[in-house]
Every structure is written in C-alpha cells, then in structure tokens.
Write an enzyme that holds these catalytic residues in place. Sequence first.
Site: not given
Ligand code: HSE
Length: 437
Positions: A205, A43
């Site tokens: 994260k 998609a």
């Molecule tokens: N925007 C994120 C970074 C991408 O710069 O690490 C990876 O998760």
Amino acid sequence: MNPVKVGLLGLGTVGGGTFKVLTRNAEEIARRAGRGIRITHAAAKGLDPDTLPGVEDIEVTEDAFAVVDNPDVDIVIELIGGYSPAKELVLKAIENGKHVVTANKALIALHGDEIFAAAQDKGVIVAFEAAVAGGIPIIKSIREGLAANQIQWAAGIINGTGNFILSEMRDKGRDFDDVLAEAQALGYAEADPTFDVEGIDAAHKLTIIGSIAFGIPLQFEKTYTEGISKITGSDVVYANELGYRIKHLGITRKTERGIEMRVHPTLIPEKRLLANVDGVMNAVMVMGDAVGPTLYYGAGAGSEPTASAVVADVVDVVRAMTIDPENRVPHLAFQPSELSDLPILDMEEVETSYYLRMQVEDVPGVLAHVSGILGDAGISIEAMQQKESVEGATHVPLIMLTHKVMERQMNRAIEKIEALDSTSGEVTRIRMEQLEA
Ligand code: HSE
C-alpha cells in the site's frame, strides 16, 4: 440508456460485499453515475448461493477467463487477490478493451507499471481505490483533492490486522496469536497472515501511496519492510510511560537526497491523532505545502467498507467512459511521461530518531560506556531510563530515546553496544517520529 454490465471476479469477503452494496444501493448509485450498473456475470469457486441472496439472477461460472472474455461485459472487477492468475486476468480484460476495477494491492504494487502501460495503450481505465486503506478514499484524495500541492510526506496506519493486534496487546494485554486468529475469523487478515504481521501488505500500500504522492514509478522492491512480530509487551508499556504509542506505520517522505519509503513499528507522541487510531481502523496523514497537514480515517478492511471503495471506482469509471482517454485522471496522478526518476533512499540513508532498549549489567560505569559509544557516533540522547532490577537478575533494562541520526550511524553504534561485556543480548531499536506539521 442500457445499464453498464459488470463482471465480478471473486465472491468472497469483498466480492460478496460489493454484490450486496451494488444491489442494495442500485438506485442511488445510478443517480450518481448517470446510468444503471448491473453485475451480470461473476466467477467464484464453490459458491453456496444461499449465502448471497440475489446471486441466482446472475450467471456464475468457475472460469474467471470466461467472464473476462465475455463480449457483454463492460467493466471487470478483480477481487480474487494475489499475483496469479489475477495479473493474467487483468491484462486479458485490458486486451479485450474492458475497464478494470481492482482491490489488489499486491498486483498494483508489483505489476502496476506494466498494467497501466497496457491500459493506456488500449484507452481503458484501471481503478484501484480499494487497494489502499480499504474504505478510505485516500487515492482520490491525494491524486485529485491535493493536486495543487507539493506533497512533503505521508504517514499512515495502513494495515488493519496489525493495528488491531497492537491495540489489543496494549489495551487488554492479549496474546499476539489469539488476536491474529480473531482478525482472521473477522475476514480482515490476508490469506497469508505473515503479509499483515511482517509488513508486506502495508509495503504494497505504501508503494502505491508514494508513487501517487511524488509521481514516481511503483518500486515495491525498494520499500523497506519490517513487521510487528518482534514488538514485546514491555516495549509497549515503556513507550506508554514515555508518552508515546507504538504504531505500525508506512512512511514516505521527499528529501533533498531522494524518497523515503519505509514500513516499520514506530513510536509516535500519544497526543497525535494517529496515535489514537485503534483496532482495525486505518488513518493516513498527508502533508502538502499548500494545505498543510490533512488526515483521512476509516475502516481499512472488511467486506462492505472495502466494497464502498470498489463501487465508488465503478461509478468513476462509468462517468469517465465517455471522456477521451488523454483527458482522464492519470493512473498514478502524474502524466505517464512526467514520472520522475528520484531515487528511493536505502534505509541506512534515512534520518530518524530512536527508542533503544538494552539489557545492561547493574554495575558502575555501564552508562558511561553506552553513552560514550553513542556520543562517538554523533548520536545525542534525548531521554534515558534505567528500570529497577528484578531480584536475582544480573541485568536491568535500560531505555534511551535519541535525537535524529542517520540509520547507518545507529547501526554501527548498536553493533558496538552489543559487543560490550556489560550488555546482554540484542539491542531493541524502534524508530521514532514526531509527525509535526
Ligand atoms: N489484510 C488487510 C488489512 C486487508 O488487515 O488491512 C485490507 O487491505
């Protein structure tokens, strides 16, 4: 055996990379997985097929729900990002009995508990290696490779864009906005780049790392988040002069009082390996009681590095499809019934040391006032530097490094220092970590 059929949602930077890697390395990947893996459906909105050779052989639609509802699809790879409709798509895929691979850190950090519960009910897998530190297999390392250990802490550079900006500012004296524009052009930055520079992406994260390290539910809203937008060139220079580098770190630590979860700029000694991780690279240091310090390094963003983690997850899912759900690796490393309710510490309850920079009047007695306030708060000074005055200026920069103290004490002391007649403006405070083994 028939190949496993994959439906790919999103053919952008990571989706395109996933398509290329799965196509280019199909043979080796099949030898590893024990079965062929074929993207049969995708998609994407407004796709130019000339940009992705081979894409004409698969069925591409603009309707992601049509892929998720397609009975021929065994595994759905969600690479659309964001919260909605990604969440609805993932939940629908699970409801339809499909395994899911996602790189969506925001989705997992905020809605992972609900998604994993739904997946457990349905006996399907939700894999998310690419959500943290791009191509570095940090989820697998902590969840499986370090399964013997009591994890003590983890600290990492987990946003490539932010690290790229800090590295270019330090090495080339480049302007913040100019470096950010380059990171966007290279496809590293988030759709909303404030997620990178204000630490939100790193906090997503870190929330995931903390959860799999300590067996706690995902609690993004309790993760302390501070970005790099207030870091000045002079702080970078002063830190260097003192033997430190400023890195934007995500830190999680288990203490007797609870779990620390914090993302903020941090001074670390220049001799630490982490201090020398530059550009878009990521690195995560994990301390286990048995293994000691371990370090994982690699590309934290970008098309094929992130695709590497996505495809590895697909291989893992294919290998685990024939295993009874209760014998698979738990989503959050610990059995769902064994998650702990250890509290996440408020930032005011975290103990750390500090770099302080303030503008003070160049007159006798100022140092005594400042050190008196710190002393009254039980804050011990490790080093101090007064910079030379610039001609015509009434104030000079005063830099101090302190020993460890509870953040609450430091906040009160900073309020008092800022209220002094002999200081001007706000005190800059950057937390400092030694990251010792
Ligand atoms: N925007 C994120 C970074 C991408 O710069 O690490 C990876 O998760």
